[in-house]
Every structure is written in C-alpha cells, then in structure tokens.
Design a protein around this motif. Structure first.
Motif, PDB file in Angstrom:
ATOM      1  N   PRO A 165      40.878  33.590  23.443  1.00 36.21           N
ATOM      2  CA  PRO A 165      42.182  33.265  22.683  1.00 36.21           C
ATOM      3  C   PRO A 165      41.953  31.779  21.710  1.00 36.21           C
ATOM      4  CG  PRO A 165      42.747  33.590  25.078  1.00 36.21           C
ATOM      5  CD  PRO A 165      41.173  33.587  24.932  1.00 36.21           C
ATOM      6  N   ILE A 166      41.116  31.070  22.507  1.00 38.13           N
ATOM      7  CA  ILE A 166      40.526  29.764  21.659  1.00 38.13           C
ATOM      8  C   ILE A 166      38.966  29.713  21.987  1.00 38.13           C
ATOM      9  CG2 ILE A 166      42.723  28.524  21.939  1.00 38.13           C
ATOM     10  CD1 ILE A 166      41.450  27.191  24.102  1.00 38.13           C
ATOM     11  N   PRO A 167      38.346  28.802  21.259  1.00 35.75           N
ATOM     12  CA  PRO A 167      36.922  28.487  21.340  1.00 35.75           C
ATOM     13  C   PRO A 167      36.611  27.931  22.605  1.00 35.75           C
ATOM     14  CG  PRO A 167      37.504  28.106  19.090  1.00 35.75           C
ATOM     15  CD  PRO A 167      38.738  28.293  19.870  1.00 35.75           C
ATOM     16  N   PHE A 168      35.973  28.393  23.757  1.00 40.34           N
ATOM     17  CA  PHE A 168      35.448  27.835  24.947  1.00 40.34           C
ATOM     18  C   PHE A 168      34.287  28.349  25.239  1.00 40.34           C
ATOM     19  CE2 PHE A 168      38.488  30.875  26.433  1.00 40.34           C
ATOM     20  CZ  PHE A 168      37.848  31.342  27.215  1.00 40.34           C
ATOM     21  N   ALA A 169      33.391  27.675  26.304  1.00 35.55           N
ATOM     22  CA  ALA A 169      32.237  28.274  26.827  1.00 35.55           C
ATOM     23  C   ALA A 169      32.504  28.979  27.868  1.00 35.55           C
ATOM     24  CB  ALA A 169      31.243  27.261  26.881  1.00 35.55           C
ATOM     25  N   ILE A 170      31.576  29.949  28.431  1.00 36.54           N
ATOM     26  CA  ILE A 170      31.683  30.741  29.581  1.00 36.54           C
ATOM     27  C   ILE A 170      30.288  30.730  30.121  1.00 36.54           C
ATOM     28  CG2 ILE A 170      32.247  32.871  30.791  1.00 36.54           C
ATOM     29  CD1 ILE A 170      34.333  33.542  28.515  1.00 36.54           C
ATOM     30  N   ILE A 171      30.372  30.245  31.396  1.00 37.06           N
ATOM     31  CA  ILE A 171      29.073  30.084  32.329  1.00 37.06           C
ATOM     32  C   ILE A 171      29.020  30.871  33.316  1.00 37.06           C
ATOM     33  CG2 ILE A 171      27.360  28.518  33.290  1.00 37.06           C
ATOM     34  CD1 ILE A 171      28.275  26.436  31.358  1.00 37.06           C
ATOM     35  N   ILE A 172      28.130  31.631  33.697  1.00 40.87           N
ATOM     36  CA  ILE A 172      28.135  32.548  34.945  1.00 40.87           C
ATOM     37  C   ILE A 172      27.002  31.991  35.917  1.00 40.87           C
ATOM     38  CG2 ILE A 172      27.812  34.774  35.841  1.00 40.87           C
ATOM     39  CD1 ILE A 172      28.955  35.890  33.426  1.00 40.87           C
ATOM     40  N   GLU A 173      27.267  31.545  37.317  1.00 41.45           N
ATOM     41  CA  GLU A 173      26.532  31.032  38.238  1.00 41.45           C
ATOM     42  C   GLU A 173      26.717  32.331  39.194  1.00 41.45           C
ATOM     43  OE1 GLU A 173      26.755  27.129  39.311  1.00 41.45           O
ATOM     44  OE2 GLU A 173      26.735  26.318  37.264  1.00 41.45           O
ATOM     45  N   ASP A 174      25.407  33.190  39.313  1.00 41.65           N
ATOM     46  CA  ASP A 174      25.470  34.252  40.241  1.00 41.65           C
ATOM     47  C   ASP A 174      24.344  33.877  41.116  1.00 41.65           C
ATOM     48  OD1 ASP A 174      23.853  34.876  38.547  1.00 41.65           O
ATOM     49  OD2 ASP A 174      24.439  36.792  38.085  1.00 41.65           O
TER      50      ASP A 174
ATOM     51  N   ILE B 187      31.876  30.943  36.047  1.00 41.61           N
ATOM     52  CA  ILE B 187      32.256  32.022  36.959  1.00 41.61           C
ATOM     53  C   ILE B 187      31.325  31.975  38.100  1.00 41.61           C
ATOM     54  CG2 ILE B 187      32.730  34.611  37.171  1.00 41.61           C
ATOM     55  CD1 ILE B 187      33.227  34.472  34.097  1.00 41.61           C
ATOM     56  N   TYR B 188      31.716  31.896  39.296  1.00 42.48           N
ATOM     57  CA  TYR B 188      30.868  31.858  40.385  1.00 42.48           C
ATOM     58  C   TYR B 188      30.706  32.831  41.150  1.00 42.48           C
ATOM     59  CZ  TYR B 188      31.203  26.725  39.609  1.00 42.48           C
ATOM     60  OH  TYR B 188      31.434  25.468  38.980  1.00 42.48           O
ATOM     61  N   SER B 189      29.629  33.737  41.559  1.00 42.41           N
ATOM     62  CA  SER B 189      29.638  34.852  42.203  1.00 42.41           C
ATOM     63  C   SER B 189      28.623  34.838  43.092  1.00 42.41           C
ATOM     64  CB  SER B 189      29.449  36.063  41.204  1.00 42.41           C
ATOM     65  OG  SER B 189      29.353  37.424  41.822  1.00 42.41           O
ATOM     66  N   ASP B 190      29.045  35.395  44.425  1.00 45.29           N
ATOM     67  CA  ASP B 190      27.905  35.632  45.550  1.00 45.29           C
ATOM     68  C   ASP B 190      26.927  36.894  45.299  1.00 45.29           C
ATOM     69  OD1 ASP B 190      29.576  37.556  46.139  1.00 45.29           O
ATOM     70  OD2 ASP B 190      30.013  37.280  48.389  1.00 45.29           O
ATOM     71  N   LYS B 191      27.130  37.641  44.089  1.00 39.78           N
ATOM     72  CA  LYS B 191      26.516  38.507  43.941  1.00 39.78           C
ATOM     73  C   LYS B 191      26.096  38.790  42.318  1.00 39.78           C
ATOM     74  CE  LYS B 191      28.166  41.795  47.619  1.00 39.78           C
ATOM     75  NZ  LYS B 191      28.572  43.127  47.671  1.00 39.78           N
ATOM     76  N   PRO B 192      24.888  39.665  42.095  1.00 39.06           N
ATOM     77  CA  PRO B 192      24.519  39.636  40.673  1.00 39.06           C
ATOM     78  C   PRO B 192      25.584  39.936  39.687  1.00 39.06           C
ATOM     79  CG  PRO B 192      22.863  40.252  42.226  1.00 39.06           C
ATOM     80  CD  PRO B 192      24.002  40.317  43.008  1.00 39.06           C
ATOM     81  N   LEU B 193      25.801  39.357  38.450  1.00 37.02           N
ATOM     82  CA  LEU B 193      26.615  39.768  37.549  1.00 37.02           C
ATOM     83  C   LEU B 193      25.891  39.891  36.266  1.00 37.02           C
ATOM     84  CD1 LEU B 193      29.888  36.951  37.821  1.00 37.02           C
ATOM     85  CD2 LEU B 193      29.284  39.674  38.966  1.00 37.02           C
ATOM     86  N   TYR B 194      24.878  40.683  36.267  1.00 36.57           N
ATOM     87  CA  TYR B 194      23.944  41.043  35.033  1.00 36.57           C
ATOM     88  C   TYR B 194      24.721  41.647  34.030  1.00 36.57           C
ATOM     89  CZ  TYR B 194      20.060  42.456  32.095  1.00 36.57           C
ATOM     90  OH  TYR B 194      19.179  42.580  31.128  1.00 36.57           O
ATOM     91  N   LEU B 195      25.441  42.672  34.242  1.00 34.46           N
ATOM     92  CA  LEU B 195      26.248  43.558  33.130  1.00 34.46           C
ATOM     93  C   LEU B 195      27.294  42.579  32.588  1.00 34.46           C
ATOM     94  CD1 LEU B 195      26.477  47.060  34.674  1.00 34.46           C
ATOM     95  CD2 LEU B 195      24.816  46.232  32.863  1.00 34.46           C
ATOM     96  N   VAL B 196      27.824  41.721  33.504  1.00 32.05           N
ATOM     97  CA  VAL B 196      28.856  40.929  32.941  1.00 32.05           C
ATOM     98  C   VAL B 196      28.400  39.770  32.040  1.00 32.05           C
ATOM     99  CG1 VAL B 196      30.620  39.282  33.316  1.00 32.05           C
ATOM    100  CG2 VAL B 196      30.211  41.140  34.958  1.00 32.05           C
ATOM    101  N   LYS B 197      27.072  39.251  32.215  1.00 35.51           N
ATOM    102  CA  LYS B 197      26.354  38.478  31.291  1.00 35.51           C
ATOM    103  C   LYS B 197      26.283  38.978  29.991  1.00 35.51           C
ATOM    104  CE  LYS B 197      24.312  35.834  34.825  1.00 35.51           C
ATOM    105  NZ  LYS B 197      22.836  35.481  35.305  1.00 35.51           N
ATOM    106  N   GLU B 198      26.006  40.511  29.759  1.00 38.57           N
ATOM    107  CA  GLU B 198      25.731  40.873  28.635  1.00 38.57           C
ATOM    108  C   GLU B 198      27.005  41.210  27.719  1.00 38.57           C
ATOM    109  OE1 GLU B 198      23.707  44.745  29.189  1.00 38.57           O
ATOM    110  OE2 GLU B 198      21.672  43.964  29.000  1.00 38.57           O
ATOM    111  N   LYS B 199      28.112  41.593  28.674  1.00 37.58           N
ATOM    112  CA  LYS B 199      29.554  42.047  27.838  1.00 37.58           C
ATOM    113  C   LYS B 199      30.179  40.933  27.382  1.00 37.58           C
ATOM    114  CE  LYS B 199      29.636  46.788  29.797  1.00 37.58           C
ATOM    115  NZ  LYS B 199      30.527  47.607  30.632  1.00 37.58           N
ATOM    116  N   ILE B 200      29.827  39.902  28.185  1.00 31.01           N
ATOM    117  CA  ILE B 200      30.577  38.835  28.076  1.00 31.01           C
ATOM    118  C   ILE B 200      30.519  37.764  26.784  1.00 31.01           C
ATOM    119  CG2 ILE B 200      29.563  36.482  28.963  1.00 31.01           C
ATOM    120  CD1 ILE B 200      32.041  36.312  30.871  1.00 31.01           C
TER     121      ILE B 200
END
Length: 507
Positions: free
Chosen positions: A486-495, A467-480
């Motif tokens: 649905p299946i096992p996979f990784a989620i990476i946030i680049e903000d 997930i690419y964002s031009d603004k901070p996604l700090y709360l998302v990083k916590e909740k994610i």
C-alpha cells in the motif's frame, strides 16, 4: 430433516414453491423456485369471502405443476401452508379436502400471527438485523412482527391486503385521489388496533410489494449492486417516490421502474406500506428476499437450536464451504491461517488506523480463500470472487459482501482491481484502508501456502515489517519481492533456514 425439502406457500395473490437442499447441519441453499399468480382470492371479497371458480382452477393447476417439479427433484419432505385467502374463505376447508383427495397434498392453514412469526424467524436468522419490525403485505392481510435484540417479541395481523384494497377501492370508477382518501381511512381504522409497542426506526420489507418497491428504488437511484436481499434505504430520501405511486394512474406506473407483473396491485400495496411505515415511525427500510417459506424451513431445520443459528454460524459461509470443498479442511490449519491474519492486521494498525473495523470480513475472506480452486487453479481468485458475489446471501450487509468478494479477487499482483473499485466505490471502505486490507489478505495467503504449519509472528517499526518463523520460508522470500504494498516499506524475513552439508557438492 430431509436433505431436500419443498415448501409451498399459497397466498391470496401468488402460490410459490421453493426447494431447499441441506449441505450439513447448518448449511443449505435454494435449488429450485417457482411461482404462479393464482389470485386464489379473486372476487372473494365481494362474495362474502367465498373462493370463486376462476381462482380455484388456477390454484389447482399450479399445485399440480408444483408436485410434478417436487417429484422430478426427488424431494423427501413437502410442507404446504396457506394464508389469508383460505383461512378467510367459508369454503376454504372444502378446497383443502378436494386438493388432498385429487393431488394427495396436505395443506395447513396458518393464521396471521403464525405468518408474521415465520417471516420474523427468516428475517432474524438471514438478515443482519437485531431490532426491527417486519412488514409482510399479502393479498389479504399485512402481517407484522416486532424484533428486539434478535428476539421475536410480538406478532400481529392486520386485515390489510393488496387484493382486498384493490377490490374494495381501486377497482371503482372514481378519481384516484378520492380512492386514496377512502382507502387511507380504511387503513387507519385497521392500524388503530396495532399494539402501541410496535415502533421501530428500522422496518424489514417482506413480500412482493416491498421487493418491487426496493427494485424500483435501486433502478431509480442507480444503485451499483444488483442484489435485492439486505438492500436498505432511507425513507425520507425516497418519500416523494413512495407517495407518488398510489396516486398514479395504471398507465403511468412505468415511469417508476416497477415490474409490469406488479402493476395490478402495486398502488394498493404501496399505500398500505407507506401508512404502516408512518404509523410505526420507521426511518429506514431493509429489504428481505426471505419470508414465510424460509421461516417454515428454518422452523423444521433449527428445532434443536431454539429456531436460531448459533452465534458463530453463518449459513451462507457454511453452505459455500460444504459445496465448494476448499483444500484446507483441517481445523488446526484453518485456525493457524486466521491467527496469522489477526496478528498481522493488529501489528500494522499504526499504518492502517481503522481500529480493526474489518477484522471479521477479513477472516471470512480467508475462510473462503481456496473456493475458486474447486473449479480450476487458473484464475481461481476470479472464480472465488464470482462465487462469493452470488452465494453470500444471508446475514451480510451489501458492504460486507462486496468487501469479502473483492478481497477474494486479489492475488498478490494487484491490491486493487480498479474497475470493480470504481463500480462499487460508494459501498466500499476508503481506498487507503482497502489497499491495506488487501495486503494483509494476500500476505496471509502467501505465508500460509508456503509455510503451512509454521509459527509466525510480526513486528512493524521504522517502516519495516519483520516476519519471524520457526520454519523455513524460502518460497515466501522469492515471492515477496513482487508483492504489491500500500505504501513503500521494507519486509524482512527471519526464519529457521536449514541447509544440510554435502562435501561432494561443495556445500
């Protein structure tokens, strides 16, 4: 048009009052509905069509009560229409003058073609159909309209009605098979006048007979959703059921799961319905809970739109948004939320593999995602589910209503509410696709609420969602971290994380 509009429909069998409240140009909802079984045409068909005192008295008292209700609701505009019983009666105009004098109510008699047109206006605007034939069986006539590509091509009125057949045939002391044979010959004679182009695989059942039969079929088949409007069924699958009703004795009608209040005319109505369905070569029926009354209302409210809602407008969605006033009310922010979902849904297609078949349902759910918070923020997702289940009435299939409602029910801690899924499984997408749709919905809501106006894009490779964002996604990083997948996979946030320096605090 007035904010509140009352429509009174005087039929041969029943008189009905509905009051609609407009919430905006295209939003409206029903706030009152009353019905009285006036049977104004009782005894008329054997008395050269003249209205008889017993029916006249019931009609007067019903209309008087309707006007009290209209006054209580502070309605600004009232429209009253009457159909075959009054237009066929030699003393119909005298009755209208009497009502105007005594009650101050103006009654407009509409012919069968106008009656059919009103039903078609309602159906094409408030049902998910493009090509069909409407069938509205009343007490004195059956009014039919041909709809092609959403356009009303032609209308026709047949002298076939439940009260008419009841008094001419079914009230006679003859064997039921003989009654059916005579009534069928009468029906076939009338049907010969129907123009040849009235052929369609889909029939729209309007009026009391069609609704009663659909309710019976729903009970008979154990249909999971208790919603009549837009219920559809295959005619062949229920042919035995439909053919048996006209041949039944009045005492045995209870075995068909029919409303008792309809026992007096349901055999006649079903016989007419069966013969019309066969004549127009229909294969399936979709049920309409709307008809003449809604058609009259829409004729007035959609005058400037050529009697059709604009293509992108759904009146149920508009009405819900008007009344439940979601917190997200800035158009640019709404578009950003929908853009996030569209991008994510497309990016995950290698896994979802549904060709984005449910894109529109996903967007509708997101538009409604905050309606539950209008009541309270606690368990708002549950409130949203119940609001949607009750209020998504117009222009949707039952499958769409359930999918939108179930997406609203999700809130990140679960992607599937198992009891609801089991109850409505037959009307929902496959479980694997439903899990993915729920994930897309919940992640979109999470990203939107935590980022607001951020520009967000996605990539999915090697079972990793970035997930690419031009603004901070700090709360998302916590909740994610606790977000179900649905299946096992990784989620990476680049903000664009920014932390100002402060020497005094050692950072």
């Amino acid at each position: 048009m007035a904010k509140r509009t009352a429509i009174i429909d005087i039929g041969s069998n029943s008189a009905r009052l509905v009051i609609f409240e407009k919430t905006s140009r295209y939003g409206f909802h029903l706030i009152c509905e009353q019905k009285s079984k006036v049977r104004i045409g009782e005894g008329a068909y054997e008395k050269e069509g003249y209205l008889q005192p017993i029916g006249i008295k019931r009609a007067f008292l019903a209309l008087q009560s309707f006007l009290h209700t209209i006054n209580k609701y502070q309605v600004k505009k009232t429209i009253c229409v009457a159909t075959s019983a009054l237009r066929d009666a030699p003393n119909g105009k005298l009755f209208i003058k009497w009502i105007k004098k005594e009650l101050g109510l103006s009654i407009k008699i509409i012919d069968g073609n106008k009656e059919a047109a009103y039903g078609a206006i309602a159906a094409r605007n408030l049902l998910p159909v493009k090509d069909a034939i409407t069938i509205d069986i009343g007490g004195g006539s059956s009014d039919i309209a041909l709809i092609q590509n959403g356009n009303i091509i032609k209308t026709y009125s047949l002298n076939l009605g439940t009260v008419r057949l009841k008094e001419l045939f079914f009230d006679k002391t003859l064997p039921i098979k003989e009654i059916n044979q005579k009534a069928k010959r009468y029906i076939h004679t009338e049907l010969k006048a129907l123009p040849f182009e009235f052929k369609s695989a889909l029939a729209i059942g309007i009026g009391g007979t069609a609704r009663t039969l659909s309710k019976g079929i729903m009970k008979h088949s154990g249909y999971p959703l208790d919603k009549l409007h837009a219920f559809s069924y295959d005619i062949d699958a229920f042919s035995d059921y439909l053919q048996a009703i006209p041949l039944s004795s009045a005492k045995n009608l209870k075995k068909f799961n029919l409303k008792k209040s309809r026992y007096d005319t349901i055999r006649e109505g079903t016989l007419i319905f069966n013969e019309i369905l066969s004549y127009i070569e229909a294969k399936s029926v979709i049920t309409s809970s709307v008809g003449v009354r809604e058609g009259v209302f829409l004729e007035h409210s959609l005058k400037q739109d050529k009697l059709r809602f604009p293509k992108e407008i759904n009146p149920s969605i508009i009405s819900i948004l008007d009344r439940f006033k979601p917190f997200i009310n800035i158009e640019a922010k709404k578009r950003n939320r929908l853009k996030i979902a569209t991008s994510l849904y497309a990016e995950l297609q290698d896994e979802i593999a549904d060709h984005q078949a449910y894109h529109q349902e996903l967007l509708w759910a997101l538009k409604l995602s905050t309606i539950g918070k209008t009541l309270t923020i606690y368990k708002s997702h549950q409130h949203a589910f119940y609001i949607a289940m009750q209020e998504l009435n117009y222009g949707f299939t039952h499958q769409q209503i359930l999918l939108i409602s179930l997406l609203l029910r999700m809130h990140g801690k679960e992607l599937l509410h198992k009891p609801l899924f089991q109850s409505f499984k037959s009307l929902l997408p496959p479980k694997a696709q439903l899990l993915w749709l729920s994930f897309v919905y919940t992640l979109t809501v999470l990203l939107y609420e935590a980022s607001n106006s951020a520009k967000i894009t996605f990539s999915y490779t090697n079972q990793t969602l970035t997930i690419y964002s031009d603004k901070p996604l700090y709360l998302v990083k916590e909740k994610i971290k606790s977000l179900k997948k649905p299946i096992p996979f990784a989620i990476i946030i680049e903000d664009k994380e920014r932390l100002p320096k402060c020497k005094a605090l050692g950072i």
